[in-house]
Design a protein around this motif. Structure first.
Motif, PDB file in Angstrom:
ATOM      1  N   PHE A 277       0.722  -1.296   0.093  1.00 40.40           N
ATOM      2  CA  PHE A 277      -0.032  -0.107   0.008  1.00 40.40           C
ATOM      3  C   PHE A 277       0.855   1.211  -0.021  1.00 40.40           C
ATOM      4  N   TRP A 278       1.774   1.304   0.844  1.00 40.22           N
ATOM      5  CA  TRP A 278       2.660   2.577   1.103  1.00 40.22           C
ATOM      6  C   TRP A 278       3.477   2.485  -0.397  1.00 40.22           C
ATOM      7  N   GLN A 279       3.967   1.844  -0.916  1.00 38.77           N
ATOM      8  CA  GLN A 279       4.597   1.868  -2.399  1.00 38.77           C
ATOM      9  C   GLN A 279       3.653   2.424  -3.232  1.00 38.77           C
ATOM     10  N   ILE A 280       2.630   2.256  -3.360  1.00 36.76           N
ATOM     11  CA  ILE A 280       1.703   2.865  -4.421  1.00 36.76           C
ATOM     12  C   ILE A 280       1.039   4.292  -3.978  1.00 36.76           C
ATOM     13  N   LEU A 281       0.798   4.290  -2.731  1.00 37.80           N
ATOM     14  CA  LEU A 281       0.399   5.634  -2.194  1.00 37.80           C
ATOM     15  C   LEU A 281       1.310   6.681  -2.643  1.00 37.80           C
ATOM     16  N   ILE A 282       2.546   6.522  -2.103  1.00 40.23           N
ATOM     17  CA  ILE A 282       3.600   7.405  -2.174  1.00 40.23           C
ATOM     18  C   ILE A 282       3.889   7.974  -3.559  1.00 40.23           C
ATOM     19  N   GLN A 283       3.849   6.852  -4.425  1.00 41.59           N
ATOM     20  CA  GLN A 283       4.151   7.150  -5.950  1.00 41.59           C
ATOM     21  C   GLN A 283       2.968   8.044  -6.690  1.00 41.59           C
ATOM     22  N   VAL A 284       1.863   7.916  -6.011  1.00 44.90           N
ATOM     23  CA  VAL A 284       0.557   8.627  -6.545  1.00 44.90           C
ATOM     24  C   VAL A 284       0.564   9.850  -6.104  1.00 44.90           C
ATOM     25  N   LEU A 285       0.955  10.070  -4.667  1.00 43.22           N
ATOM     26  CA  LEU A 285       1.009  11.335  -4.175  1.00 43.22           C
ATOM     27  C   LEU A 285       2.229  12.369  -4.890  1.00 43.22           C
ATOM     28  N   TYR A 286       3.420  11.626  -5.306  1.00 41.78           N
ATOM     29  CA  TYR A 286       4.236  12.171  -6.034  1.00 41.78           C
ATOM     30  C   TYR A 286       3.822  12.672  -7.433  1.00 41.78           C
ATOM     31  N   GLY A 287       2.913  11.820  -8.149  1.00 41.72           N
ATOM     32  CA  GLY A 287       2.285  12.096  -9.263  1.00 41.72           C
ATOM     33  C   GLY A 287       1.282  13.308  -9.192  1.00 41.72           C
ATOM     34  N   VAL A 288       0.592  13.326  -8.472  1.00 43.89           N
ATOM     35  CA  VAL A 288      -0.587  14.256  -8.041  1.00 43.89           C
ATOM     36  C   VAL A 288       0.197  15.675  -8.012  1.00 43.89           C
ATOM     37  N   GLN A 289       1.454  15.650  -7.084  1.00 47.81           N
ATOM     38  CA  GLN A 289       1.969  16.806  -7.016  1.00 47.81           C
ATOM     39  C   GLN A 289       3.007  17.535  -8.174  1.00 47.81           C
TER      40      GLN A 289
END
Length: 255
Positions: free
Chosen positions: A129-141
């Motif tokens: 979960f954390w691998q995916i969440l952090i990458q999505v946050l980077y992408g949105v930013q």
């Protein structure tokens, strides 16, 4: 020389090293068999129904856990990344929870679910979960503020901006997160089976270790490595397919 050819040569060199090291006495052959013996045992494992049952059990735990982590990570990442208040409100909580190793949750998982599949899923979901969440946050930013302002000026609502502006920018990060999460999910699935005793390759490995079947244990370890390579290749193919429009993929194809 093509990249795949170099990778194949590296793999063949590793096989040759594992074959040579115990034969010339660099490592004790009793505990480190040559690759030819491991390969013969792996072929023998292919003919045993319990081996394929274990493979399917591992893949089931991996797939279910990764699917849950992917849905939760992508949705929560888009939500937290889109709204500044939510992102800042949850930042400290994420930084507190993310470094906790999944193996530290094994006692909790055993207390809650025993050695059932749910224990394995708890560890797999938490780790990937954390691998995916952090990458999505980077992408949105990484979304261009000018593009966001332009979409807002043209009257696009919040969800329309997510669909037409945020999602295309974040998709490369999402695919990277899924690929990383898939590898981590497989590691934790085997670890849970090995430590907790849920059915799968990890349990088969623990049985081989406890019974002194050294060559069989190495064959199962090689099987987990083969599964890891297959998972990585599949997700890279999906990534190339999903991002065929992206400049990075066009550049890779051109190269």
């Amino acid at each position: 020389m093509p990249t795949w050819a170099l990778g194949l040569l590296g793999l063949l060199a590793l096989v040759a090293l594992v074959e040579l090291a115990p034969r010339i006495g660099l490592v004790p052959r009793r505990w480190f068999p040559p690759s030819s013996e491991i390969g013969a045992e792996l072929v023998a494992q292919f003919g045993r129904p319990e081996f394929w049952t274990a493979v399917l059990e591992t893949l089931k735990g991996w797939a279910i856990g990764l699917a849950v982590a992917a849905v939760a990570g992508v949705l929560l990442g888009l939500l937290l990344g889109t709204f500044r208040f939510a992102r800042e409100f949850s930042a400290s909580t994420i930084e507190f929870l993310r470094p906790i190793p999944s193996v530290a949750l094994i006692p909790i998982a055993v207390l809650l679910y025993g050695n059932d599949l749910e224990s394995e899923l708890l560890l797999v979901v938490y780790a990937s979960f954390w691998q995916i969440l952090i990458q999505v946050l980077y992408g949105v930013q990484d979304v261009d503020p000018v593009a966001q302002d332009t979409a807002r000026a043209y009257g696009l609502g919040p969800w329309a901006r997510v669909r037409y502006v945020t999602w295309p920018t974040a998709l490369p990060y999402v695919m990277t997160g899924l690929r990383l999460g898939a590898a981590v999910a497989l590691i934790l699935a085997v670890t849970a089976e090995l430590v907790i005793g849920t059915p799968g390759l990890g349990q088969l490995l623990a049985t081989a270790q406890s019974s002194g079947a050294v060559v069989a244990a190495y064959a199962i370890v090689v099987t987990t490595g083969i599964l890891g390579v297959i998972v990585n290749l599949v997700f890279r193919a999906v990534e190339r397919r999903a991002l065929s429009w992206h400049p990075s993929q066009r550049a890779e194809v051109a190269a």
